[in-house]
Structure formats: structure tokens, C-alpha cells
Scaffold this motif. Structure first.
Motif, PDB file in Angstrom:
ATOM      1  N   GLU A  43      33.789  35.642  36.869  1.00 33.07           N
ATOM      2  CA  GLU A  43      35.075  35.212  37.146  1.00 33.07           C
ATOM      3  C   GLU A  43      35.453  34.264  35.925  1.00 33.07           C
ATOM      4  O   GLU A  43      36.642  34.019  35.565  1.00 33.07           O
ATOM      5  CB  GLU A  43      35.218  34.372  38.353  1.00 33.07           C
ATOM      6  CG  GLU A  43      34.882  35.289  39.647  1.00 33.07           C
ATOM      7  CD  GLU A  43      36.219  36.386  39.656  1.00 33.07           C
ATOM      8  OE1 GLU A  43      37.358  35.869  40.146  1.00 33.07           O
ATOM      9  OE2 GLU A  43      35.866  37.531  39.331  1.00 33.07           O
ATOM     10  N   LYS A  46      36.505  36.080  33.013  1.00 29.43           N
ATOM     11  CA  LYS A  46      37.716  36.727  33.204  1.00 29.43           C
ATOM     12  C   LYS A  46      38.738  35.497  33.267  1.00 29.43           C
ATOM     13  O   LYS A  46      39.923  35.848  32.456  1.00 29.43           O
ATOM     14  CB  LYS A  46      37.860  37.234  34.708  1.00 29.43           C
ATOM     15  CG  LYS A  46      39.220  37.798  35.085  1.00 29.43           C
ATOM     16  CD  LYS A  46      39.153  38.187  36.638  1.00 29.43           C
ATOM     17  CE  LYS A  46      38.174  38.975  36.933  1.00 29.43           C
ATOM     18  NZ  LYS A  46      38.401  39.268  38.569  1.00 29.43           N
ATOM     19  N   SER A  68      38.831  43.248  31.206  1.00 30.88           N
ATOM     20  CA  SER A  68      39.058  42.499  32.642  1.00 30.88           C
ATOM     21  C   SER A  68      40.613  42.405  32.886  1.00 30.88           C
ATOM     22  O   SER A  68      40.846  42.608  33.828  1.00 30.88           O
ATOM     23  CB  SER A  68      38.456  40.934  32.594  1.00 30.88           C
ATOM     24  OG  SER A  68      39.087  40.098  31.697  1.00 30.88           O
ATOM     25  N   SER A  71      41.655  46.073  33.485  1.00 31.95           N
ATOM     26  CA  SER A  71      41.207  46.918  34.553  1.00 31.95           C
ATOM     27  C   SER A  71      42.037  45.983  35.883  1.00 31.95           C
ATOM     28  O   SER A  71      42.360  46.819  36.816  1.00 31.95           O
ATOM     29  CB  SER A  71      39.732  46.474  34.882  1.00 31.95           C
ATOM     30  OG  SER A  71      39.505  45.235  34.916  1.00 31.95           O
ATOM     31  N   ASN A  72      42.496  44.836  35.775  1.00 34.95           N
ATOM     32  CA  ASN A  72      43.159  44.170  36.829  1.00 34.95           C
ATOM     33  C   ASN A  72      44.767  44.441  36.671  1.00 34.95           C
ATOM     34  O   ASN A  72      45.345  44.085  37.628  1.00 34.95           O
ATOM     35  CB  ASN A  72      42.858  42.616  36.671  1.00 34.95           C
ATOM     36  CG  ASN A  72      41.484  42.343  37.363  1.00 34.95           C
ATOM     37  OD1 ASN A  72      41.332  42.032  38.358  1.00 34.95           O
ATOM     38  ND2 ASN A  72      40.516  42.684  36.349  1.00 34.95           N
ATOM     39  N   LEU A  73      45.389  44.585  35.382  1.00 38.64           N
ATOM     40  CA  LEU A  73      46.452  44.791  35.231  1.00 38.64           C
ATOM     41  C   LEU A  73      46.988  46.043  34.533  1.00 38.64           C
ATOM     42  O   LEU A  73      48.041  46.002  33.621  1.00 38.64           O
ATOM     43  CB  LEU A  73      46.908  43.367  34.134  1.00 38.64           C
ATOM     44  CG  LEU A  73      46.846  41.983  34.640  1.00 38.64           C
ATOM     45  CD1 LEU A  73      46.995  41.180  33.629  1.00 38.64           C
ATOM     46  CD2 LEU A  73      47.368  41.882  36.059  1.00 38.64           C
ATOM     47  N   SER A  74      46.459  47.102  35.125  1.00 42.54           N
ATOM     48  CA  SER A  74      46.781  48.396  34.347  1.00 42.54           C
ATOM     49  C   SER A  74      47.916  48.665  34.256  1.00 42.54           C
ATOM     50  O   SER A  74      48.672  49.384  33.319  1.00 42.54           O
ATOM     51  CB  SER A  74      45.724  49.293  34.944  1.00 42.54           C
ATOM     52  OG  SER A  74      45.895  49.712  36.405  1.00 42.54           O
TER      53      SER A  74
END
Length: 745
Positions: A43, A46, A68, A71-74
Motif C-alpha cells: 500500500e 501504491k 498499480s 490495475s486500479n484505474l484501468s
């Protein structure tokens, strides 16, 4: 993409002729995990990816965003084509970093922390950038702290954060191999700080926003930064370098235990009952009723606790041992109507056993503790030191102690570390009179026969102005020294009255009706009584405090004395946040000498807490080494009449976290700090190859029987007379018998 195009423009068309360099300035914070778990560490990564890596990774690594983020804001994050990646990658000649100016210090969006802890460690951020982005050249283009908008020119808080950041940068360069080639302070002058408006200030120049011409005035931080640039960092100061040398002959090397372990449990040998051992059934001793042996007098050897403590002190090689008596236990009712004779006998035995092994007992009559101030309940209940009856009770108690222990104790402390923080002015007034009366009592009635010395021991931590260039801060520091030390020291060691600074200050604040503090006055007779009531200056010193005149932090601001407590965050601190500042001891000793003359001085307590779970107390080793070396400087370089040094404290059982001996499972174990202190004692300081040899006269080694003969001089004289008479009688008998034999022959 815009940045990349500008970089390529400069690289292709301007660099060959202008020979400059171009980069992008990226702001970042630093983050650390709440707990050292793999999830929390990810974390943290990230958090840095979302703030710094968002721009840094495409430019310094591979032209693309961190994984990171992808993958979180694709669905929100645009994609670079392969051509764009190649075009963006490497478009920076150096890594330009902004730390603290915008993103850091509670200005970062809480969502960007990912439930981890924000930190102000610039060194760790520089190390991470160096590792994450292929060891780039780093230029710190913005870095600062801030102070309150009401702070004017003495911005001490700003100074010490600036000092911390530049020190961390230097450590990153020297120890971590980070290539930092420049540093820039933010900012030149005070201004409008965006959403914080004028509520904070960051400038090196003060701006009066209410004035018409907005005149610029240099702050203390500017002077600090100017000096730092001139020195190009933090070169070692000659006065802070350790010296070689030794202390004088007869120097007192001691250790402190505020209250020794008292165990007056009767030994089995004092039990006059007769027992039978039931070896067949219960395996226990069975008391035989009605059968008794002859009783014997209690002896010192019956106190097992004494032997253990003495053996530990012998192992340390100290010459002196300082401890306090318990007034509340010796005279529970506060007068001689009830005396704890068993405890008094214990103290007599302890002192005599110390003398037997050539250790001088240093005994304090009273030391304040939290509960009842360590006064008998009857005195604590009726005003304690506020009540003048406590003064007479203390004199009566002192007389009893001198009478009972004076044959063993030649080094007395009337009061050990009376806390001025918890004293009213009336209580301090009575305390001074009590001390003086006890000193006069000893001087008049006991000194000639007991041949001892006596004084008071004051707590004396050094106080330093937070802004070394500020006259206002220097005045505050001087005022605090007078209130903290001079309050009790000036009447005794000075002119017999309180410091003028105290009277003037209290008069000023009382005149504006904010307070009503009355500092009592001494009569002329009382001044004569108190002035000069000392044989030496005894002080306890633990740390150094910074003080300023500008109100910055309400929690650490003393409205009564108008002083702001400041913390230099670059200083080494103990687990309890006590600052380790060795040079403060030397300054204190010089201050005492300059105010009170060339009087004998004893450092009666000096110590630091350390992590109790740590086997190697490295902090305490460092503390003892450097504080004693500063004491040596005071003795050799400043000609301070320093007579002794005592470490606080003896063991962890009576002073947890402060001891030279740990105490675990009823066992004492020496810590590395004890062994280090012992080595210093054995060397009498820090001798070097060029240190001249000190030839000290041999000390008379005391023997176990010395006290027996000292206290029985009449008996010894009678025995000597009988022995001489016996020899003379034998001589005459022999002489006349031979004459008779010759006559008959």
C-alpha cells in the motif's frame, strides 16, 4: 507529452549552443506502513506510485504508468502508444524533487495515503528515488517547513526543520550513495499560501502584510541558512571534539540510587525458637512450644540485601555511592515520638559496609517523591513545605540523622533535587530556611567531631536560546535559568536573596492583573542565615532544552514565563524523548562558575533512559562517554573546580530503564554501560599517549575493624594500659628473680 516535446525541443535545437539541462519538478511525500506487513508495504508503494510514480515512471523508467495505477484505474487512465512511450522515456537530465512545499505535511489527499502513515523523512525518500529510478542525479528544487502566521522574525521551528532536511540530504549523499547535486529552500519571502492563506509563513524574509510598503526583514532562519552555505554543510566544530586527559587525584566517581533496596526481614539466626525437622511426613520444620534459646543482638550480617548491593558496587569500581533516606519511614509521625530503629540500624549497617570496602556514602536527608513528597503523613497533610512547622520538623529529623549516622556518613545532602516545577514560592521560601538551619546545625554542633561536609543538590538542566542570533531568545533563556536554578541557588550561593530577574518579572506580570504571584522577602537575619550555607555546589543534570520568545505551539508555550519550548529534531533522543546534548553540561558548569565563583562542584546525577528490552544499551554508553568528556573539558579547559561525577542510576529495579544493572527474574546483570563506566573510572578519565602521568598519594585503605576501634577509643586505651602494665610487671618479676638467684649463689 507536453513536457516530452519541450525536452526534445531543447535537446535538438538549443542544447548544442546553450549547453544547459532540462527536467520536470515533481512533488512527493513519504509514507511508511502502519505495521510491517506485506500488504501495508504494498500500500505504501501504491501511495508513492499514485503521487510521484504517475509522472516519474514514464519519464525515468519505461515511458508508461506504474502497474498499480493501471490495475486500479484501468478505465480512467489513458494509454500510451509504443511510439509515445519511446518519446517520453528519458526526457529528463536530472530528477527535480519538491518535498514539503505543496504535497507533504498534511496537505496530501487522505485517499493517496492508502491508510498508511505520512512521514517527513527526506532521506528515505531520496534513497527510494535512487533505488526506484536507476540512480538519477537529484536536484531538490523546493524544500521547507512552515511556522504560524503570527510568528515574526525568530522562526526557530523553521530553523530546526530546515536543519533536519539538510542533514538528511547530507546523510543520503554520504552514507547512502545518493547523487544529490543541489538544494533549494522554499521560500525567499513570506507570501499567500494558497488555501492556507496568510495563516502560515514559509519565507526567509519576514513580510508585514499590514504595512503599506511591505518591507522585507531577514529572519533568524535566513541567518542560519547563510551560515550553513558559508560552511557548505555541518563541519565538525572544534569545541565539540572529544579531548584526552584525566581528572585530578581524589576525584569522586559515583553512582546514584535514589532509594536503596531496604529489606529488614529478620534473619533466621535471630529466631530464638527451637524447631524439629519432620523428615518422614510433612518435610517441614515444626516449632517446639515453650523451648527457646538465648537471644542475640541483631548484627549487620543479618541483612542479606546489603551484601548483594555492596558486591555490585564493588564490581563497578566506584569510590562514592549516593542514596536518599526515607524521612517518612524513619520518623513516621514526623517527630521523635516514634522512631523506626530497625530501619535506622539498616542504614547504619549499609553505610558502615560501604566504608568497609572503601566506598564513601553520600546521603541525602530528603528527596521529594510523588506520594506525599516523601514527607511524614502528618506533615504532608497539613501543608507540607507551605507550613513553617515542617521547617522545624526537618531540623529535628536532621539532628537525629547526624547523631545516628554521623560516625559513618561524612558527605551529606540536605535536600536532593527539590522540583521547582512543583514548588510554590512560599514552599520554596520555607525549604531554603530549612536547608540553611540544618547546615548551620551541622556546622556548629557536628562538623568538628564528625569532620564531614554538607550542601544542597539542585536539578540543573541547561537552557539554550532556540535562535542563536536572537537577543529576545537569549533573554528568555537567561530568565528560565534564573527561575529553574537561580531561584534556590542565588540565596545560598549568591547574595542571600532571590535573583533580581525573578522579582522584576513577577512585578511586571502582577502589575497587569493577569497573575498574583507573591515572592516572599527574607529578613536581614534570614539572608545571613541562608547566604553561604554550603560546602560545595551539587547539581543533577540530564538534558538541555531550547526556548524561544515567539509563540508557535500552544501546547508547549508557558504563558506565565512567556516562553516557547522548542525541540531540535536533529538531536539524539531517548525513548522518553529526553534530548542527548553533551555540550549542555559543559555550558552549565561554566555558568555556575561564572555566577558563583570557583566553588567545588559535584555532578550528583547524570543519566538517560534506554529501551529496557535492549540487551546492549548503546545509547547510555554514548551518553556516559560524551557527558563525562564534556565534564573533562570543563575541568581542563575552563578551569571549573569539578570534584566528582555520579551516574544515574544504579539498577533497573529501583529506577526502571535508567540502571547500569538490569534486573530480571530476581537477578542483577551488568549492562555494557556499566562496564564502559568502570573502564572510565579505572582510567580516571580519557588518557592518551601525550597525557602526563598523574602520581596520586596512596589512599588509606579502610579495614573492617576500623569502625570498631574508632567507636571504642576508651576501651582501646584501657586495654593498652593493661598490656603495658603486664609487660612492666613481667619485666620486674624477671629482674628481681635473677637478682635473688645471684645473691644465693
Amino acid at each position: 507529452q507536453a513536457h516530452a516535446k519541450v525536452w526534445h525541443l531543447y535537446n535538438d535545437h538549443f542544447r548544442p549552443t546553450q549547453r544547459g539541462k532540462v527536467s520536470i519538478a515533481l512533488g512527493s511525500h513519504w509514507i511508511k506502513p502502519q505495521r510491517m506487513t506485506e500488504k501495508n508495504i504494498k500500500e505504501c508503494q501504491k501511495s508513492l506510485d499514485f503521487v510521484l510514480g504517475w509522472f516519474a515512471k514514464p519519464i525515468f523508467i519505461d515511458g508508461d504508468y506504474p502497474e498499480s495505477m493501471k490495475s486500479n484505474l484501468s478505465s480512467l487512465l489513458p494509454e500510451f502508444s509504443e511510439v509515445e512511450k519511446k518519446y517520453i522515456k528519458g526526457t529528463a537530465d536530472f530528477f527535480a524533487l519538491s518535498f514539503g512545499a505543496t504535497l507533504s505535511f498534511q496537505l496530501l489527499d487522505s485517499h493517496m495515503k492508502f491508510q498508511q502513515l505520512e512521514s517527513i523523512s527526506l532521506r528515505q525518500l531520496l534513497y527510494w528515488i535512487n533505488s526506484e529510478y536507476n540512480k538519477p542525479q537529484i536536484f531538490i528544487v523546493e524544500n521547507s517547513w512552515f511556522v504560524s502566521g503570527t510568528t515574526k522574525r525568530d522562526d526557530a521551528k523553521y530553523i530546526y526543520y530546515l536543519k533536519k532536511f539538510i542533514m538528511e540530504t547530507l546523510k543520503a549523499v554520504r552514507y547512502d550513495g545518493v547523487n544529490v547535486f543541489g538544494y533549494t529552500v522554499w521560500s525567499l519571502l513570506d507570501g499567500f499560501e494558497w488555501h492556507r492563506g496568510y495563516s502560515i509563513r514559509r519565507g526567509l524574509f519576514y513580510v508585514d502584510f499590514q504595512s503599506h510598503d511591505k518591507k522585507l526583514m531577514p529572519k533568524s532562519s535566513l541567518l542560519f541558512y547563510q551560515k550553513l552555505i558559508q560552511k557548505n554543510g555541518f563541519p565538525p566544530l572544534p569545541e565539540n571534539q572529544p579531548i584526552e586527559g584525566i581528572f585530578p587525584c581524589g576525584f569522586a566517581w559515583g553512582v546514584v540510587d535514589n532509594y536503596i533496596q531496604v529489606d529488614t526481614t529478620p534473619a533466621q539466626f535471630l529466631d530464638s525458637s527451637v524447631y524439629v525437622w519432620d523428615v518422614h511426613q510433612t518435610k517441614k520444620l515444626i516449632k517446639v512450644d515453650g523451648v527457646y534459646t538465648s537471644k542475640r543482638r541483631r548484627q549487620c550480617v543479618d541483612f542479606a540485601a546489603i551484601r548483594l548491593q555492596i558486591s555490585l558496587l564493588q564490581e563497578m569500581h566506584v569510590t562514592h555511592f549516593h542514596f536518599s533516606l526515607k524521612w517518612s519511614l524513619i520518623l513516621p509521625l514526623g517527630n521523635l515520638s516514634l522512631i523506626n530503629h530497625t530501619l535506622v540500624h539498616y542504614y547504619q549497617c549499609f553505610a558502615s559496609e560501604l566504608l568497609r570496602v572503601n566506598i564513601t556514602p553520600v546521603v541525602a536527608l530528603w528527596q521529594p517523591m510523588i506520594e506525599n513528597q516523601e514527607l511524614p503523613v502528618s506533615l504532608a497533610k497539613y501543608g507540607a513545605w507551605e507550613n513553617t512547622e515542617t521547617v522545624q520538623a526537618f531540623v529535628e529529623y536532621a539532628r537525629f540523622c547526624f547523631t545516628s549516622l554521623g560516625d559513618h556518613v561524612k558527605f551529606w545532602i540536605t535536600m536532593n533535587e527539590p522540583s521547582v516545577k512543583n514548588l510554590t514560592y512560599t514552599a520554596g521560601h520555607n525549604l531554603l530556611k530549612a536547608h540553611a538551619q540544618v547546615w548551620r546545625l551541622y556546622d556548629k554542633e557536628f562538623r568538628r567531631s564528625q569532620k564531614g561536609k554538607i550542601s544542597i543538590a539542585l536539578q540543573a538542566d541547561w537552557v539554550e536560546p532556540a535562535c542563536p542570533f536572537s537577543r529576545n531568545d537569549q533573554e528568555v533563556a537567561d530568565r528560565i535559568l534564573e527561575f529553574d536554578i537561580g531561584w534556590l541557588a542565588e540565596p545560598i550561593f549568591g547574595n542571600g536573596d532571590y535573583p533580581e530577574v525573578m522579582r522584576a518579572w513577577l512585578h511586571r506580570i502582577n502589575s497587569v492583573d493577569l497573575y498574583n504571584f507573591h515572592l516572599p522577602y527574607f529578613s536581614e537575619d534570614e539572608k545571613k542565615l541562608i547566604q553561604g550555607s554550603f560546602d560545595f555546589f551539587a547539581l543533577s543534570h540530564y538534558t538541555t532544552t531550547l526556548v524561544g520568545s515567539e509563540k508557535e505551539d500552544a501546547v508547549k508555550y508557558d504563558h506565565y514565563l512567556e516562553v516557547q519550548m522548542i525541540n531540535d529534531i536533529t538531536w539524539l533522543h531517548s525513548p522518553s524523548r529526553a534530548a542527548v546534548v553533551p555540550w549542555g553540561l559543559r555550558k552549565l558548569l561554566m555558568w555556575v562558575k561564572s555566577k558563583y565563583g570557583d566553588i567545588p562542584i559535584y555532578v550528583m546525577a547524570n543519566g538517560i533512559d534506554d529501551d529496557q528490552n535492549t540487551v546492549h544499551d548503546k545509547l547510555r554508553v554514548y551518553y556516559i562517554q560524551n557527558y563525562i568528556n564534556e565534564a573533562l573539558k570543563a575541568y581542563t579547559l575552563d578551569n571549573v573546580n569539578l570534584q566528582g561525577y555520579f551516574v544515574y542510576s544504579f539498577n533497573d529495579k529501583t529506577a526502571p530503564k535508567y540502571g547500569l544493572y538490569s534486573y530480571v527474574a530476581n537477578q542483577y546483570e551488568p549492562k555494557p554501560s556499566m562496564k564502559h563506566y568502570r573502564e572510565i573510572i579505572d582510567n580516571n578519565g580519557f588518557p592518551g599517549p601525550k597525557t602526563p602521568e598523574l602520581l596520586c598519594p596512596e589512599q588509606v585503605v579502610s579495614c573492617p575493624e576500623c569502625h570498631f576501634f574508632r567507636t571504642r577509643k576508651s576501651l582501646l586505651a584501657f586495654i593498652s594500659f593493661i598490656f603495658v602494665a603486664f609487660i612492666v610487671t613481667i619485666f620486674f618479676i624477671t629482674y628481681y628473680s635473677k637478682r635473688v638467684e645471684r645473691r644465693y649463689k
